[in-house]
Design a protein around this motif. Structure first.
Motif, PDB file in Angstrom:
ATOM      1  N   SER A  23       0.828  -1.206   0.000  1.00  0.00           N
ATOM      2  CA  SER A  23       0.000   0.000   0.000  1.00  0.00           C
ATOM      3  C   SER A  23       0.866   1.261   0.000  1.00  0.00           C
ATOM      4  O   SER A  23       0.571   2.237  -0.699  1.00  0.00           O
ATOM      5  CB  SER A  23      -0.921  -0.009   1.229  1.00  0.00           C
ATOM      6  OG  SER A  23      -1.665   1.182   1.303  1.00  0.00           O
ATOM      7  N   LEU A  24       1.938   1.228   0.773  1.00  0.00           N
ATOM      8  CA  LEU A  24       2.853   2.374   0.826  1.00  0.00           C
ATOM      9  C   LEU A  24       3.496   2.607  -0.529  1.00  0.00           C
ATOM     10  O   LEU A  24       3.592   3.750  -1.007  1.00  0.00           O
ATOM     11  CB  LEU A  24       3.923   2.122   1.894  1.00  0.00           C
ATOM     12  CG  LEU A  24       4.962   3.220   2.090  1.00  0.00           C
ATOM     13  CD1 LEU A  24       4.303   4.513   2.544  1.00  0.00           C
ATOM     14  CD2 LEU A  24       6.006   2.776   3.117  1.00  0.00           C
ATOM     15  N   GLU A  26       2.337   1.748  -3.456  1.00  0.00           N
ATOM     16  CA  GLU A  26       1.334   2.247  -4.400  1.00  0.00           C
ATOM     17  C   GLU A  26       1.040   3.725  -4.179  1.00  0.00           C
ATOM     18  O   GLU A  26       0.764   4.467  -5.133  1.00  0.00           O
ATOM     19  CB  GLU A  26       0.054   1.422  -4.268  1.00  0.00           C
ATOM     20  CG  GLU A  26       0.196  -0.019  -4.780  1.00  0.00           C
ATOM     21  CD  GLU A  26      -1.018  -0.874  -4.459  1.00  0.00           C
ATOM     22  OE1 GLU A  26      -1.892  -0.404  -3.683  1.00  0.00           O
ATOM     23  OE2 GLU A  26      -1.093  -2.016  -4.969  1.00  0.00           O
ATOM     24  N   SER A  27       1.132   4.167  -2.925  1.00  0.00           N
ATOM     25  CA  SER A  27       0.800   5.562  -2.618  1.00  0.00           C
ATOM     26  C   SER A  27       1.793   6.564  -3.192  1.00  0.00           C
ATOM     27  O   SER A  27       1.474   7.750  -3.323  1.00  0.00           O
ATOM     28  CB  SER A  27       0.690   5.747  -1.102  1.00  0.00           C
ATOM     29  OG  SER A  27       1.983   5.715  -0.501  1.00  0.00           O
ATOM     30  N   ASP A  30       1.939   7.708  -8.022  1.00  0.00           N
ATOM     31  CA  ASP A  30       1.453   8.910  -8.703  1.00  0.00           C
ATOM     32  C   ASP A  30       2.374  10.111  -8.503  1.00  0.00           C
ATOM     33  O   ASP A  30       2.702  10.806  -9.473  1.00  0.00           O
ATOM     34  CB  ASP A  30       0.026   9.233  -8.244  1.00  0.00           C
ATOM     35  CG  ASP A  30      -1.009   8.272  -8.826  1.00  0.00           C
ATOM     36  OD1 ASP A  30      -0.658   7.559  -9.798  1.00  0.00           O
ATOM     37  OD2 ASP A  30      -2.132   8.221  -8.304  1.00  0.00           O
TER      38      ASP A  30
END
Length: 409
Positions: A23-24, A26-27, A30
């Motif tokens: 999750s980290l 993926e954050s 962007d």
């Protein structure tokens, strides 16, 4: 690189679950994509940050000459370890350099994390601030060369959340000529050479390398050795060949060895009169810091002369001591948390091969145990664990390679 696009990944990373880590990761995709794809805009670097390509430009500053004013100015500029320093005047720096017949523009490489260039002049300025005498300077140079060697892993030492710091071990005739303490209170205060040589290396790592505490030096709690840590081997009271000879140098050479240190554990044994008894005490001392550790590189025993004499009387060599400690200094898996065991299985896989092991050792190989004889009267030795992938590097003091050329390790 004022225009370098940066994306900050929040702490922690190494201790979270795989799902949290995913999750980290993926954050930050962007923000990374945005910065990588943005149109490049020319950036004019402020004049005060501009440097020459070699980073060897000289700047002379006029600051307060009274000790309190000088100290306040140095602290404000971030050039101190928190303790008072001596003023690095042009005369003092020139004297430091001249005493060692080295070229002012000679450089040994870049010191991470900010990759400042370690020129002789910058090294000398920090040695002056630390309180070194000119006759210490060749040892400071050797220590800098040692930590710049790839095997030392200076980048990791400079930025880790661990408490690792360099320990400097000095061998050979230079111990006498510059009055290095090798005896009583060898790890403590009271000796200018030991204190200021170790402190000079720390100031160099901070001021040239940019490892400012809390900014790039991310040590969670730190330790006193991050001020200074420099010892001499008590070769005269050692029954074995000294460290620098083990490292392949002649006994007449003067040498500086550097490795990582994550603390000091007392190995007190005033009762055992046999090598076997001392080995049990030493092994227990090694085990004391094992369960919380997730890496293993090299460790060091500072063996006091009295303990060394007990070992020697029974014919123990350094290799025999290493072999015994390797077998004894182990912890059963049930003494370690499940989470740490999972992490250890990745970082120290030698102990988990084929699923047969049920214990883990303080080190991965007997040769990872360094033995140095030092200290005075009393049956008290010291255990010094290492961390952050550091491995010992040994440099001859005043070797020809320090006299010419630009060296980047």
């Amino acid at each position: 690189m004022a225009d370098l696009p940066l994306v900050i990944v929040p702490h922690p990373v190494g201790t979270i679950s795989l799902n949290q880590l995913r999750s980290l990761a993926e954050s930050v995709v962007d923000p990374m994509t945005t910065k990588l794809l943005r149109q490049s805009q020319p950036v004019t670097e402020p004049a005060e940050r501009a440097r020459s390509d070699s980073d060897t430009s000289r700047t002379t500053l006029r600051i307060a000459s009274d000790p309190p004013g000088l100290f306040s100015e140095v602290v404000k500029r971030g050039w101190s370890d928190g303790l008072p320093v001596l003023p690095p005047t042009r005369a003092a720096v020139d004297e430091m350099i001249a005493a060692n017949s080295v070229d002012t523009d000679l450089a040994f490489g870049m010191i991470p994390p900010l990759n400042g260039v370690a020129t002789i002049e910058k090294i000398a300025a920090n040695a002056v601030m630390a309180g070194c005498l000119p006759e210490y300077f060749s040892l400071v140079i050797a220590a800098v060369k040692g930590v710049l060697k790839p095997g030392f892993n200076l980048d990791g030492v400079q930025t880790t959340t661990g408490n690792v710091a360099p320990i400097i071990v000095i061998n050979g005739p230079c111990r006498k000529s510059v009055e290095i303490n090798c005896g009583a209170n060898v790890l403590g205060q009271g000796w200018r050479a030991n204190a200021t040589i170790g402190r000079a290396l720390r100031l160099i790592m901070t001021n040239i390398g940019g490892a400012t505490p809390g900014v790039f030096d991310k040590s969670t709690v730190g330790q006193p050795a991050k001020y200074t840590f420099c010892v001499g081997e008590n070769e005269e009271e050692s029954p074995w060949e000294p460290l620098h000879v083990e490292r392949g140098l002649g006994s007449a050479a003067s040498a500086v060895s550097v490795t990582g240190c994550s603390g000091v554990y007392s190995a007190v044994d005033m009762a055992s009169q046999t090598g076997k008894g001392l080995l049990k005490t030493f092994a227990l001392t090694m085990i004391g810091g094992l369960a919380s550790g997730v890496t293993s590189t090299e460790v060091m025993f500072i063996v006091c002369p009295e303990h060394a004499a007990v070992f020697s009387s029974e014919g123990y060599s350094k290799d025999a001591i290493r072999q015994e400690l390797f077998l004894l200094a182990r912890v059963p898996h049930e003494k370690i948390s499940d989470e740490n065991l999972e992490l250890l299985s990745k970082r120290r896989p030698l102990w988990f091969k084929h699923g047969a092991a049920h214990e883990i050792g303080a080190v991965d190989r007997p040769d990872d145990i360094r033995i140095v004889v030092a200290g005075g009267a009393g049956a008290k030795s010291a255990y010094i664990p290492g961390r952050t992938g550091t491995r010992m590097q040994t440099v001859v003091v005043g070797s020809e390679e320090s006299q010419s050329g630009v060296m980047v390790y």
